[in-house]
Design an enzyme around this catalytic site. Structure first.
Site, PDB file in Angstrom:
ATOM      1  CE  LYS A 149      -4.101  -1.816   2.345  1.00 55.31           C
ATOM      2  NZ  LYS A 149      -5.061  -1.570   3.425  1.00 55.31           N
ATOM      3  CG  ASP A 172      -8.533   0.641   4.174  1.00 55.95           C
ATOM      4  OD1 ASP A 172      -9.272  -0.212   3.641  1.00 55.95           O
ATOM      5  OD2 ASP A 172      -7.308   0.493   4.324  1.00 55.95           O
TER       6      ASP A 172
END
Ligand code: NAP
Length: 295
Positions: A73, A110
């Site tokens: 990420k 997220d």
């Protein structure tokens, strides 16, 4: 569109390592079928040194977008041509969009998945005192979400204190209204904060994998009715952390809804299709919940 793959089928993917146990292909392909879209979603294991090749290769092959999971990420955030404000603040990309002009846009869903999952329970962090265990990518998304949601106080407690301090410093740079503080995992020092918090979030990996059956917080008497206790972990369900909190009368939430909602937010961005995530949630919870408990 189910089972129909033709030259018009658009491809989406997940990169990470490992990806074998990821629930995302099941989640995304089921959502794609429910929405009648001509897309398919695949998981690609990608080695640490090959992230750039994987992302630019996906673009060259005409993929419509990627999800990114551990451990890529941060690397993906570095190589993107452009980042959304959220991805930049969080410092991690979980969603890649390929622009018409060939540019690579890094985004993060997220934090919206987390906030939406609270909304579903009629819970709102606005004005609340929050305590977040962890300072990794998941915790950064949660803290960013809490700031956007108007939390009053956010305490970040992490095993590696320096990492908690860095998270708090980065988020303070956003000039948020929330009061932010970093702590180590010292139980004596944290006890009062756990008792006083309205919302307590476990964003560490303690409770899953090798540490299944363990809890990041074990002073059970600090949990109480009126608190919302949230664990980002979706397998096992429930975690030990949630069992302890629930046993004291706190309301508890596991990570499955967040997982589903962050995935659906990515799907909306890739396809441009408007749909109600709430309506898909029931079917996706059913699709995934059996898989969670048996893994
Ligand atoms: P990460 O970046 O690797 O961070 C891991 C965190 O766990 C760090 O704060 C680490 O502390 C802490 N930790 C690990 N082992 C520990 C131990 N033995 N004792 C105390 N702390 C420990 O991982 P992540 O991406 O943030 O993910 C964290 C968790 O959230 C995972 O379970 C992941 O599956 C979950 N997650 C769920 C969703 C969802 O949609 N539901 C989304 C994102 C993440 P140190 O800094 O000290 O190493």
């Amino acid at each position: 569109m189910k089972d129909k793959i033709d030259t018009d089928t658009k491809v989406l993917g997940l990169i990470g390592n490992p990806v074998e146990d990821s629930l995302s292909p099941k989640l995304q392909n089921r959502a794609i079928d429910e929405l009648g879209l001509n897309y398919r979603y695949f998981a690609f294991p990608v080695e640490e040194g090959s992230v750039k090749e994987a992302v630019t290769g996906a673009r060259a092959l005409g993929l419509k977008g990627l999800n990114v999971t551990v451990p890529h990420k941060e690397k993906t955030a570095e190589l993107a041509d452009e980042l959304t404000d959220a991805a930049e603040a969080i410092g991690a990309v979980n969603t890649v969009l390929f622009r018409e002009n060939g540019g690579i846009l890094g985004d993060n869903t997220d934090w919206t998945g987390f906030l939406e999952s609270l909304k579903l329970r009629d819970s709102n962090p606005e004005g609340q005192s929050c305590l977040v265990f962890g300072a990794g990518g998941g915790a950064r998304g949660v803290v960013y979400g809490l700031i956007q949601g108007g939390a009053k106080e956010i305490m970040v407690a992490n095993r590696t204190y320096e990492r908690a301090k860095k998270l708090v410093k980065d988020m303070k740079d956003l000039e948020a209204d929330a009061e932010l503080a970093a702590r180590s995992l010292d139980e004596e020092e944290l006890e009062g904060s756990v008792e006083a918090a309205d919302l307590i979030v476990n964003a560490t990996s303690v409770g899953m994998g090798d540490s299944r059956g363990k809890s990041i917080w074990n002073r059970t008497e600090c949990f109480q009715a009126g608190q919302l206790v949230y664990d980002l972990i979706y397998n096992p369900r429930p975690t030990k952390f949630l069992k302890l909190a629930g046993g004291q009368g706190a309301e508890t939430v596991g990570g499955l809804d967040m997982l589903i909602l962050q995935g659906l937010a990515s799907l909306k961005k890739w396809t441009g299709k408007e749909f109600s995530a709430g309506e898909l949630l029931t079917v996706l919870r059913k699709e995934l919940s059996g898989l969670c408990n048996s893994r």
